[in-house]
Design a protein around this motif. Structure first.
Motif, PDB file in Angstrom:
ATOM      1  N   UNK A  99       0.861  -1.189   0.000  1.00 29.49           N
ATOM      2  CA  UNK A  99       0.000   0.000   0.000  1.00 29.49           C
ATOM      3  C   UNK A  99       0.896   1.237   0.000  1.00 29.49           C
ATOM      4  N   UNK A 100       0.593   2.167  -0.876  1.00 26.48           N
ATOM      5  CA  UNK A 100       1.373   3.408  -0.991  1.00 26.48           C
ATOM      6  C   UNK A 100       0.432   4.592  -0.794  1.00 26.48           C
ATOM      7  N   UNK A 101       0.820   5.492   0.100  1.00 27.41           N
ATOM      8  CA  UNK A 101       0.069   6.744   0.251  1.00 27.41           C
ATOM      9  C   UNK A 101       0.849   7.868  -0.411  1.00 27.41           C
ATOM     10  N   UNK A 102       0.201   8.533  -1.326  1.00 28.86           N
ATOM     11  CA  UNK A 102       0.798   9.659  -2.046  1.00 28.86           C
ATOM     12  C   UNK A 102       0.103  10.944  -1.599  1.00 28.86           C
ATOM     13  N   UNK A 103       0.898  11.942  -1.214  1.00 27.91           N
ATOM     14  CA  UNK A 103       0.271  13.230  -0.941  1.00 27.91           C
ATOM     15  C   UNK A 103       0.522  14.160  -2.110  1.00 27.91           C
ATOM     16  N   UNK A 104      -0.467  14.999  -2.378  1.00 29.91           N
ATOM     17  CA  UNK A 104      -0.330  15.951  -3.477  1.00 29.91           C
ATOM     18  C   UNK A 104      -0.909  17.296  -3.095  1.00 29.91           C
ATOM     19  N   UNK A 105      -0.510  18.292  -3.821  1.00 29.41           N
ATOM     20  CA  UNK A 105      -1.000  19.644  -3.560  1.00 29.41           C
ATOM     21  C   UNK A 105      -2.457  19.783  -4.020  1.00 29.41           C
ATOM     22  N   UNK A 106      -3.208  20.553  -3.242  1.00 31.42           N
ATOM     23  CA  UNK A 106      -4.629  20.762  -3.526  1.00 31.42           C
ATOM     24  C   UNK A 106      -4.974  22.248  -3.489  1.00 31.42           C
ATOM     25  N   UNK A 107      -4.196  22.973  -2.723  1.00 32.85           N
ATOM     26  CA  UNK A 107      -4.439  24.403  -2.495  1.00 32.85           C
ATOM     27  C   UNK A 107      -3.780  25.194  -3.616  1.00 32.85           C
ATOM     28  N   UNK A 108      -4.534  26.002  -4.326  1.00 30.84           N
ATOM     29  CA  UNK A 108      -3.984  26.738  -5.473  1.00 30.84           C
ATOM     30  C   UNK A 108      -2.813  27.634  -5.063  1.00 30.84           C
ATOM     31  N   UNK A 109      -2.859  28.185  -3.825  1.00 32.04           N
ATOM     32  CA  UNK A 109      -1.756  29.023  -3.366  1.00 32.04           C
ATOM     33  C   UNK A 109      -0.456  28.222  -3.294  1.00 32.04           C
ATOM     34  N   UNK A 110      -0.510  27.006  -2.789  1.00 29.99           N
ATOM     35  CA  UNK A 110       0.685  26.158  -2.691  1.00 29.99           C
ATOM     36  C   UNK A 110       1.222  25.807  -4.070  1.00 29.99           C
ATOM     37  N   UNK A 111       0.306  25.497  -4.963  1.00 31.40           N
ATOM     38  CA  UNK A 111       0.723  25.085  -6.309  1.00 31.40           C
ATOM     39  C   UNK A 111       1.464  26.217  -7.017  1.00 31.40           C
ATOM     40  N   UNK A 112       0.927  27.414  -6.906  1.00 34.48           N
ATOM     41  CA  UNK A 112       1.520  28.545  -7.620  1.00 34.48           C
ATOM     42  C   UNK A 112       2.710  29.156  -6.875  1.00 34.48           C
ATOM     43  N   UNK A 113       2.660  29.209  -5.544  1.00 34.06           N
ATOM     44  CA  UNK A 113       3.710  29.887  -4.779  1.00 34.06           C
ATOM     45  C   UNK A 113       4.839  28.960  -4.337  1.00 34.06           C
ATOM     46  N   UNK A 114       4.537  27.671  -4.114  1.00 37.94           N
ATOM     47  CA  UNK A 114       5.554  26.730  -3.632  1.00 37.94           C
ATOM     48  C   UNK A 114       6.073  25.850  -4.763  1.00 37.94           C
ATOM     49  N   UNK A 115       5.153  25.166  -5.466  1.00 34.88           N
ATOM     50  CA  UNK A 115       5.593  24.319  -6.584  1.00 34.88           C
ATOM     51  C   UNK A 115       6.011  25.135  -7.794  1.00 34.88           C
ATOM     52  N   UNK A 116       5.508  26.362  -7.881  1.00 32.32           N
ATOM     53  CA  UNK A 116       5.807  27.242  -9.017  1.00 32.32           C
ATOM     54  C   UNK A 116       5.391  26.590 -10.338  1.00 32.32           C
ATOM     55  N   UNK A 117       4.196  26.039 -10.337  1.00 34.95           N
ATOM     56  CA  UNK A 117       3.699  25.429 -11.561  1.00 34.95           C
ATOM     57  C   UNK A 117       2.230  25.806 -11.754  1.00 34.95           C
ATOM     58  N   UNK A 118       1.599  25.249 -12.772  1.00 33.40           N
ATOM     59  CA  UNK A 118       0.216  25.605 -13.086  1.00 33.40           C
ATOM     60  C   UNK A 118      -0.748  24.620 -12.444  1.00 33.40           C
ATOM     61  N   UNK A 119      -1.985  25.043 -12.332  1.00 37.94           N
ATOM     62  CA  UNK A 119      -3.001  24.165 -11.754  1.00 37.94           C
ATOM     63  C   UNK A 119      -3.215  22.936 -12.625  1.00 37.94           C
ATOM     64  N   UNK A 120      -3.144  23.104 -13.932  1.00 30.07           N
ATOM     65  CA  UNK A 120      -3.308  21.956 -14.841  1.00 30.07           C
ATOM     66  C   UNK A 120      -2.162  20.960 -14.683  1.00 30.07           C
ATOM     67  N   UNK A 121      -0.939  21.461 -14.543  1.00 24.28           N
ATOM     68  CA  UNK A 121       0.205  20.555 -14.389  1.00 24.28           C
ATOM     69  C   UNK A 121       0.113  19.778 -13.083  1.00 24.28           C
ATOM     70  N   UNK A 122      -0.426  20.411 -12.039  1.00 25.06           N
ATOM     71  CA  UNK A 122      -0.610  19.698 -10.765  1.00 25.06           C
ATOM     72  C   UNK A 122      -1.573  18.527 -10.932  1.00 25.06           C
ATOM     73  N   UNK A 123      -2.646  18.737 -11.720  1.00 30.10           N
ATOM     74  CA  UNK A 123      -3.573  17.633 -11.994  1.00 30.10           C
ATOM     75  C   UNK A 123      -2.869  16.526 -12.766  1.00 30.10           C
ATOM     76  N   UNK A 124      -2.012  16.901 -13.693  1.00 32.55           N
ATOM     77  CA  UNK A 124      -1.230  15.902 -14.446  1.00 32.55           C
ATOM     78  C   UNK A 124      -0.322  15.106 -13.510  1.00 32.55           C
ATOM     79  N   UNK A 125       0.271  15.792 -12.536  1.00 38.07           N
ATOM     80  CA  UNK A 125       1.165  15.140 -11.574  1.00 38.07           C
ATOM     81  C   UNK A 125       0.409  14.100 -10.746  1.00 38.07           C
ATOM     82  N   UNK A 126      -0.802  14.471 -10.316  1.00 35.09           N
ATOM     83  CA  UNK A 126      -1.619  13.535  -9.537  1.00 35.09           C
ATOM     84  C   UNK A 126      -1.994  12.325 -10.384  1.00 35.09           C
ATOM     85  N   UNK A 127      -2.493  12.588 -11.586  1.00 33.96           N
ATOM     86  CA  UNK A 127      -2.950  11.529 -12.491  1.00 33.96           C
ATOM     87  C   UNK A 127      -1.806  10.588 -12.845  1.00 33.96           C
TER      88      UNK A 127
END
Length: 522
Positions: A99-127
């Motif tokens: 069993x593997x637990x993966x955490x991913x970003x959900x908060x738009x502020x984190x995605x843009x300010x911390x990951x420095x990427x787009x909301x669409x790319x974050x969805x791609x990362x999860x998928x």
């Protein structure tokens, strides 16, 4: 709700608590205890982040759990890369965890300010991440980090994140209150809105920054969650995580929902204390259900009532969680507390007995001077045995002297010179120590060891000093509490004096005499 699944993250999230550092074997021992308790999922760590966690998973592959699933933790792939090339994801596959637990970003502020990427790319990362691990034949849980803050900021996008994980094959979705600041009513409202959209089991993961983690976890279960995450004793970063100990008890005893068996529930106190010991963290006396004060009664009115009907001041039978009632002796407890303690010690005492009144007056006098017998039950037992003449002196002090020297090399040395009479023999010894109290302890043990070998099996486990009158400055009285333990028991003793050495001596002598009486030494 048929059954709640328990997901423990002590070995990963809990290990991030200040002052906690687990060795690999510490983690193995805790995992085995949690497995015996009946926890369903045990998150062992993040194999891709450090060698220790990878070693833990390799060791656990040779020590399979009997009841729980071992879980490895990791994050989504990095932006604009491929999951199959991600080193952290490769480490998860090699961890041998099913069993593997993966955490991913959900908060738009984190995605843009911390990951420095787009909301669409974050969805791609999860998928991409969830899909890659599912393709390896692994069961994937998805932790939606900062979900409640994300939902408040951008409801539509936060839902997209967890739905993307579900569509990619995640077998459970966990909503995280990562900053620990969401009010309980908001947690219930959000889960009630999200639950109909999720077709897989839904989990809750709360932090305790607003002291709401346990309440929020229980509210989440009532609102429709199936899995609850937490740590034993609430260990974790900042203010900690949701404490699984009261959560388990509340699920079983208050909500009437199954999560572990009734027999395993009785082990809750033992597990709580075991994990605190391995974590090298002092057990909270006031921890609900499993703390030593959870079912302790001090006020005379309370004691009188609880002895007639425990339900008057106890919300459950303490035996259900492996704990027990304690009647504290203090100036507030009156005669009832003394009578109950006397009965425990098999002393024949009644309310009308003049000895009862004398003991109560003595306790009140000593507590007025600064003694605190509720925290030093061993000293109180000795007090009663002296009063009932069921006490013998094991040695007599002729005198001691302590020399403290600070040398030119800035080193400070302490030496205690002590003269005792033991069984008619005069013992004159000297010993050094890390400080004056340690030197005194070493000299006393050195003088007694040939007469009482059993003392070698006890050691000091805690030492506390409290100034009783802050306004008196350096002339103030001090209270010294010493906690001692041997291979079977733990006990506390007390000393009070205007001299810290004398207060320590009183507590130290009580500790040794209690051990000798306990062991029936003649």
């Amino acid at each position: 709700m048929a059954k709640v699944k328990l997901y423990d993250t002590t070995l990963r999230d809990g290990s991030q608590g200040e002052g906690i550092s687990y060795s690999v074997m510490d983690k193995v021992r805790i995992a085995q205890e949690l497995d015996k308790l009946g926890v369903h999922f045990i998150e062992g760590g993040w194999p891709g982040s450090n060698p220790k966690d990878m070693e833990f998973f390799l060791k656990m592959s040779k020590r399979p759990l009997k009841n729980a699933e071992l879980v490895a933790f990791g994050s989504t792939r990095k932006p604009h890369t491929k999951a199959k090339d991600d080193a952290n994801l490769k480490a998860l596959v090699k961890s041998c965890a099913k069993v593997i637990t993966i955490f991913g970003k959900t908060w738009d502020m984190h995605i843009e300010d911390v990951l420095k990427t787009t909301l669409d790319e974050n969805l791609n990362m999860i998928r991409d991440t969830v899909g890659f691990l599912v393709a390896q034949g692994l069961t994937v849980f998805y932790d939606a980090e900062h979900f409640f803050d994300a939902y408040k900021s951008n409801k539509e996008y936060s839902l997209k994140c967890i739905l993307t994980a579900q569509e990619a094959g995640a077998r459970a979705i966990c909503l995280c209150d990562t900053n620990g600041g969401t009010i309980t009513s908001k947690v219930s409202k959000v889960i009630a809105e999200v639950r109909p959209r999720i077709k897989v089991p839904l989990g809750i993961h709360c932090h305790n920054d607003a002291d709401l983690a346990v309440a929020n976890s229980l509210a989440a279960l009532e609102a429709g969650c199936d899995i609850v995450q937490g740590t034993i004793n609430g260990y974790g970063e900042r203010c900690g995580n949701a404490d699984l100990i009261p959560i388990i008890a509340n699920i079983k005893l208050k909500l009437g929902i199954d999560c572990i068996s009734d027999n395993k529930l009785k082990e809750l106190t033992a597990v709580s204390h075991f994990v605190s010991e391995v974590s090298n963290m002092k057990q909270r006396n006031d921890q609900p259900y499993t703390g030593s004060s959870s079912f302790a009664h001090k006020g005379g009115v309370h004691i009188n009532a609880v002895m007639k009907n425990p339900k008057t001041y106890e919300h459950i039978d303490p035996a259900l969680v492996g704990n027990h009632r304690r009647i504290l002796v203090s100036e507030l407890a009156g005669k009832t507390g003394i009578l109950i303690r006397a009965k425990d010690l098999e002393f024949d005492l009644s309310k009308e007995d003049p000895k009862t009144k004398k003991l109560l007056q003595l306790v009140q006098k000593l507590e007025h001077e600064g003694y605190h017998f509720e925290a030093a039950e061993a000293s109180f037992e000795l007090l009663m045995k002296r009063a009932f003449r069921k006490y013998k002196k094991f040695f007599e002090l002729d005198g001691f002297r302590i020399v403290i020297e600070k040398r030119s090399d800035k080193k400070i040395t302490s030496e205690a010179i002590m003269k005792l009479k033991v069984k008619g023999v005069t013992e004159h010894t000297a010993a050094e120590g890390d400080g004056p109290i340690n030197a005194m302890d070493n000299a006393l043990r050195k003088a007694l060891r040939d007469f009482y070998p059993t003392l070698s099996k006890m050691h000091l486990s805690d030492f506390k000093v409290r100034v009783l009158d802050e306004n008196a400055g350096t002339a103030a009285k001090v209270r010294v509490l010493i906690q001692t333990q041997d291979e079977k028991d733990t006990w506390s003793t007390i000393g009070v004096s205007g001299n810290i050495i004398e207060a320590s001596w009183q507590a130290m002598v009580d500790s040794i005499e209690y051990k000798l009486l306990k062991d029936n030494i003649k």
